[in-house]
Design a protein around this motif. Structure first.
Motif, PDB file in Angstrom:
ATOM      1  N   LEU A 609     124.524  18.299  38.503  1.00  0.00           N
ATOM      2  CA  LEU A 609     124.736  19.558  39.215  1.00  0.00           C
ATOM      3  C   LEU A 609     125.379  19.320  40.577  1.00  0.00           C
ATOM      4  N   LEU A 621     127.795  22.087  33.163  1.00  0.00           N
ATOM      5  CA  LEU A 621     126.817  22.630  34.107  1.00  0.00           C
ATOM      6  C   LEU A 621     125.964  23.714  33.459  1.00  0.00           C
ATOM      7  N   ALA A 625     121.912  23.425  33.243  1.00  0.00           N
ATOM      8  CA  ALA A 625     121.031  24.499  33.704  1.00  0.00           C
ATOM      9  C   ALA A 625     120.098  24.963  32.586  1.00  0.00           C
ATOM     10  N   LEU A 651     120.642  23.884  44.154  1.00  0.00           N
ATOM     11  CA  LEU A 651     121.760  23.462  43.307  1.00  0.00           C
ATOM     12  C   LEU A 651     122.256  24.593  42.421  1.00  0.00           C
TER      13      LEU A 651
END
Length: 828
Positions: A609, A621, A625, A651
């Motif tokens: 990240l 990403l 997540a 982040l």
């Protein structure tokens, strides 16, 4: 008192699927699984090789590493014409060697040991069973001509005639006979008197019962059967051969189509008279003629020639050259049309079924190489499936294993072509049941074990698994293969520098763990599983690369050899598939807590990240997540996520502020879990993240609105936050979301009601204006009537599904909210 109870109710975060009804343990497990989301990603595309070659540009096989060529030239002189003499008619000099007899003989006079002829030659006329042939009175030869030995045709149900022997003779005429068997006596049917310049009369033919010897009458008059065969030869076969020979000599202007028709006519005639295979007495002349036609250099004609040669069961060097000839023709896509209306594919599959790698390995190689090229054509691909190409492939795999060390190299070359062919076949939907029924997926695991060091074979098989594991029946068949998870992990470790292999194996593992809880646990329990995966993660993390670095970079990590430079996209593709595996694994309720406490794993995710931007690595990403969101479900004291939640919240800002809706959605989900912490809620409010969350309610996306409602539910736990949310118009947007999306998603409707419940402080605050309150009461009154809420659903099964969610997710909280809105302190 009632106000105090309402305040107490608001003091805890609302979790999705919460209900006032008591749940069973099965429902709780089901709830946990639905909160954790399986990640999906695109399948790696197999690059199409623009040039048809045995080994493409991506092959690791060096040109000098016993690698068979893809380009060569073939002429008539490359073929052997058995049992033929030079075209000039010149007699060859006799070979200078001494024959070996099957029984002892006198060294001074070898012929003394042979049986003596009968005293009275007229015994032959009287039909004596044990009469012997007269010895020729002509001069003897210094060398003995060989007896023709028929090759092994055991796969065609004909018995082996045994080893060839040599018989003494005083004539230059070759004697053809079945296998010689030494014995004290021979019957009259086994011997004939040989006159100088006269055919001996012994001619081998094959009948359906086996080998036999056709005898001529003593006055050289052919028998009835031989007479019929000669008639067919003279009337039907010889004229065709004459025309073909004329064309081969360049004395004819016949068109290619006409020559092809002549070959077809010859093939049809030989079929009708049962003279294909090795039955034809004058097979040598036919082959000589066909071989000479190859020099005309016509792809269409050469394919007809090859078909006829294979039907005549050529072997040895001729079989190899015919397979090379077909391979050469198939290298051009423009020639594919010649294979579609031709039985040549059946003959090639027959070669694969009947020939052995020890004697015909190179022929098999070019044969499978041809099928690899042809399987790239969609029309021919269907033909291959109809002709049981997958069944033949399974038989060939069995034949190649276990393989002797002396044949290991050629076996590897053949498997490269075979696995590439299977990869092409896997593209067709009709192939999937065949891959399962013939156990090809399990067979290929065995191939991987034998050839784990061969990157070409491993890459081709990984492409097959990558394609087929996307389908349920194939995924189940692969998951049931013993040891497949451990095998894949070992290959990932052994070939971690080969990106196209690694990314496909990871994609396959992601497919296996996407739908099967058992697969998640089995993979995690493999020896060294997390160590190998995290080592691979470290290799492709690109710590020393700037955000917009292209392909030129070096990686000093000892876990990744400096082979070929990788591009940012290639590195990201590996990590996307790897992170997806981690996200799927942690759905298992025993695996998830272990991953949540794995410091190295969490640090790598957080590092990704930090290092990557949404612009260059959006999918990566998003997957990171999603993995963090799944791991944040486990809130044990020793959870690394729990102790790093504020850092993770920071982040996530880059995802919320990005242009990507997918990135914003996953970040919102993470905030929905992390915002149960007071520190994270304060961070969200201080950094104005709540404004973006409120704006997401306008997206009209059920998933986006559901995630936003979850964050607002938790933010509204703190009284100071309610005013800020109200100033952003959160209440009005929640009412609009409930009205527009509620009937289609009762879980979303229940979450919106809970957010509104917390917004008004459980009835302790009047943050709704009268118009919003009246609109909300009207919506709740309509939705709380079952018939009204479900009237738009016609399908009975779908109605039952929505009714269950309506009763469990929406009804309890909506009733509570309506009752609170109708309270006197909110209506005045």
């Amino acid at each position: 008192m009632a106000s105090m109870e309402r305040k107490h109710e608001v003091c805890s975060p609302f979790n999705p699927r919460r209900s006032t009804l008591r749940k069973t343990s099965a429902e709780i497990v089901s709830e946990a699984r639905q909160l954790l989301r399986v990640q999906s990603t695109q399948r790696p595309l197999t690059p199409r090789d623009g040039h048809r070659q045995l080994f493409g540009k991506s092959s690791v096989r060096a040109d000098g590493d016993n690698r068979p060529p893809s380009t060569f030239s073939l002429h008539a002189q490359n073929f052997d014409a058995p049992d033929s003499r030079p075209g000039s008619g010149t007699r060859l000099s006799p070979l200078d060697y001494k024959p070996t007899f099957p029984y002892p003989c006198d060294a001074e006079d070898p012929f003394k040991a042979f049986p003596k002829p009968p005293a009275d030659p007229l015994e032959l006329k009287r039909g004596l069973a044990r009469a012997r042939a007269r010895i020729l009175r002509a001069g003897s030869l210094t060398t003995l001509p060989p007896v023709e030995r028929y090759p092994d045709v055991k796969e065609r149900s004909n018995p082996d005639p045994g080893p060839a022997k040599r018989l003494p003779s005083t004539d230059h005429t070759k004697v053809r006979s079945s296998a010689y068997k030494p014995g004290p006596r021979r019957s009259s049917s086994e011997s004939r008197i040989m006159q100088p310049g006269v055919d001996s009369g012994l001619r081998p033919t094959v009948c359906r019962a086996g080998w036999r010897t056709e005898l001529m009458n003593r006055d050289n008059t052919p028998s009835t059967e031989d007479d019929a065969a000669s008639l067919v030869w003279n009337k039907a076969i010889a004229p065709v051969l004459q025309q073909l020979e004329t064309a081969a000599a360049g004395n004819s202007e016949a068109s290619v189509d006409h020559l092809c028709d002549l070959c077809d006519s010859l093939h049809g005639t030989l079929t009708q008279v049962d003279m294909l295979g090795r039955r034809c007495k004058r097979r040598s002349r036919i082959l000589r003629t066909l071989f000479r036609l190859i020099d005309l250099n016509s792809a269409q004609l050469n394919l007809h020639i090859a078909k006829l040669c294979l039907a005549l069961y050529v072997s040895g060097n001729n079989l190899l050259n015919i397979c090379k000839l077909i391979f050469q023709i198939s290298r051009s896509e423009s020639n594919d049309v010649f294979f579609q209306n031709n039985s040549i594919i059946d003959l090639l599959l027959g070669v694969l079924s009947n020939e052995d790698v020890s004697s015909s390995g190179e022929a098999l190689l070019y044969c499978v190489g041809t099928l690899k090229f042809l399987s790239g054509n969609s029309a021919i691909l269907r033909l291959l499936l109809e002709k049981n190409c997958i069944g033949v492939a399974q038989k060939l795999i069995h034949k190649l294993h276990p393989v002797k060390e002396t044949h290991f190299t050629i076996t590897g070359h053949i498997l490269v072509q075979l696995t590439a062919t299977l990869r092409n076949l896997a593209d067709h939907p009709d192939s999937r049941p065949l891959f399962v029924s013939f156990s090809i997926l399990s067979e290929l695991c065995q191939v991987l074990r034998y050839h784990c060091k061969d990157q070409d074979i491993c890459t081709n098989i990984s492409r097959i698994y990558s394609k087929l594991s996307s389908y349920t029946e194939c995924r189940i068949a692969l998951a049931q293969t013993p040891g497949c998870y451990q095998l894949f992990l070992e290959l990932l470790s052994k070939h971690r520098q080969k990106q196209d292999l690694v990314v496909r194996l990871l994609f396959t593992l992601g497919n296996l763990t996407a739908k099967s809880n058992e697969a998640r646990q089995q993979l995690f329990q493999c020896e060294g599983c997390m160590g190998k995966l995290l080592q691979l993660y470290t290799s492709y993390q690109r710590r020393d690369a700037s955000p917009h670095t292209s392909s030129q970079k070096s990686d000093p990590s000892p876990s990744r050899p400096l082979a070929a430079p990788m591009s940012v996209q290639e590195d990201d593709d590996v990590l996307v598939k790897l992170v997806r595996v981690l996200a799927n694994m942690c759905i298992h309720l025993a695996v998830g807590p272990a991953l949540a406490t794995n410091t190295a794993c969490i640090e790598l995710l957080m590092e990704t990240l930090e290092l990557r931007s949404v612009e260059e690595s959006e999918e990566l990403l998003v997957n990171v997540a999603a993995t963090i969101n799944n791991l944040s479900f486990y809130q044990e004291e020793i959870s690394v996520i729990r102790h790093s939640q504020l850092t993770i919240a920071k982040l996530m800002l880059k995802l919320v502020l990005s242009y990507s809706m997918d990135a914003m959605l996953e970040a919102t989900r993470v905030y929905g879990n992390l915002s149960q912490s007071k520190d994270v809620r304060d961070f969200i409010m201080q950094n104005k993240v709540h404004r973006f969350v409120v704006a997401l309610l306008d997206s009209k996306s059920p998933e986006m609105c559901f995630s936003a409602c979850g964050v607002l539910t938790n933010l509204a736990l703190d009284p100071p936050n309610r005013v800020s949310l109200s100033l952003e118009g959160a209440s009005a947007k929640l009412v609009d979301c409930l009205r527009d999306l509620g009937p289609g998603d009762w879980q979303l409707a229940g979450q919106a009601c809970q957010a509104l419940w917390n917004m008004i402080g459980g009835g302790s605050e009047q943050l709704l204006d009268p118009q919003e309150r009246e609109s909300l009461l009207e919506i709740l009154s309509a939705y709380l009537e079952e018939e009204e809420a479900l009237k738009w659903i016609e399908d009975e099964d779908l109605r039952d599904f929505h009714r269950a969610y309506w009763e469990l997710e929406f009804l309890p909280v909506a009733q509570k909210l309506k009752k609170t809105l109708q309270a006197p302190d909110l209506t005045t």
